[in-house]
Design an enzyme around this catalytic site. Sequence first.
Site, PDB file in Angstrom:
ATOM      1  N   ARG A   1      -9.720   1.769  10.295  1.00  0.00           N
ATOM      2  CA  ARG A   1      -9.517   0.349  10.797  1.00  0.00           C
ATOM      3  C   ARG A   1     -10.709  -0.313  11.311  1.00  0.00           C
ATOM      4  NH1 ARG A   1      -4.318  -1.273  11.323  1.00  0.00           N
ATOM      5  NH2 ARG A   1      -2.662   0.330  10.575  1.00  0.00           N
TER       6      ARG A   1
ATOM      7  N   LYS B   1       0.726  -1.134   0.065  1.00  0.00           N
ATOM      8  CA  LYS B   1      -0.221   0.093  -0.001  1.00  0.00           C
ATOM      9  C   LYS B   1       0.899   1.118  -0.038  1.00  0.00           C
ATOM     10  CE  LYS B   1      -2.315  -1.061   3.742  1.00  0.00           C
ATOM     11  NZ  LYS B   1      -1.558  -2.082   4.210  1.00  0.00           N
TER      12      LYS B   1
ATOM     13  N   ARG C   1      12.915  -8.730   2.986  1.00  0.00           N
ATOM     14  CA  ARG C   1      13.088  -7.335   3.109  1.00  0.00           C
ATOM     15  C   ARG C   1      14.130  -7.275   4.376  1.00  0.00           C
ATOM     16  NH1 ARG C   1       7.751  -4.182   3.817  1.00  0.00           N
ATOM     17  NH2 ARG C   1       7.561  -5.289   5.759  1.00  0.00           N
TER      18      ARG C   1
ATOM     19  N   ARG D   1      -0.501 -12.060  10.788  1.00  0.00           N
ATOM     20  CA  ARG D   1      -0.874 -10.741  10.504  1.00  0.00           C
ATOM     21  C   ARG D   1      -1.631 -10.673   9.324  1.00  0.00           C
ATOM     22  NH1 ARG D   1       3.928  -7.211   9.615  1.00  0.00           N
ATOM     23  NH2 ARG D   1       2.769  -5.337   9.704  1.00  0.00           N
TER      24      ARG D   1
ATOM     25  N   ARG E   1      13.352  -7.241  10.296  1.00  0.00           N
ATOM     26  CA  ARG E   1      12.345  -7.229  11.301  1.00  0.00           C
ATOM     27  C   ARG E   1      11.860  -8.505  11.729  1.00  0.00           C
ATOM     28  NH1 ARG E   1       8.583  -2.267  10.236  1.00  0.00           N
ATOM     29  NH2 ARG E   1       7.610  -4.094   8.887  1.00  0.00           N
TER      30      ARG E   1
END
Length: 216
Positions: free
Chosen positions: A88, A13, A122, A166, A155
């Site tokens: 949200r 996004k 990443r 998630r 991360r």
Amino acid sequence: MRLVFIGPPGVGKGTYAKIFTSKYGIPHISTGDIFREEIAKGSELGKKVKEYVEKGLLVPDEIVIEVVRNRIKQPDCEKGFILDGFPRTLRQAEALETMTNIDAAIHFVAPVEVIIARVSGRLICPNCGAIYHVKNRPPKKPGICDNCGAKLIRRKDDEPEVVRRRYEVYYETFRPIIEFYREKGKLIEIDASIEPAEKVVEILENELRKRGILKS
């Protein structure tokens, strides 16, 4: 263009919003960024938000709604904006309808395996914040930041099992919001598994033109 960008974590996004913002000059409004700025400034809002963040709680709807209401009144939003990270909750989506007329909610869709492959590769520089990808954007020297020479890290949020969870939580949480916009005829679903990101934006532009939202 007043757009809402929604989609699971890691779907891209922020990348699509960045491309859109540079092309059309409308601000990319991320509630997460606003909260981080306010916390860094030590403002009254920042202090309130920090209390919730430190306890691992979601910032209450009324605070988030007020922040967005104030932000979209700013002069740079006159020609439109992209909201990322808001709404949200269903309450936030309903409140947004009373603030402004959203042209479309863009739901970026990609299979969880695609997101895992994208996100788990990443690498982030803990020093300057530069972002790399082992396959799509590798650093010149493996594991080392091109900009400052610091050792790159992955991360914990980017570990495959965390990404999968998630993704599941996202759909459990966002299904009512997706249906809210679908019922209003404002939902546009875009295949975000395509590479590169510019191609995804091109597909979105065509969809917006079909609906008369994008004139150019």
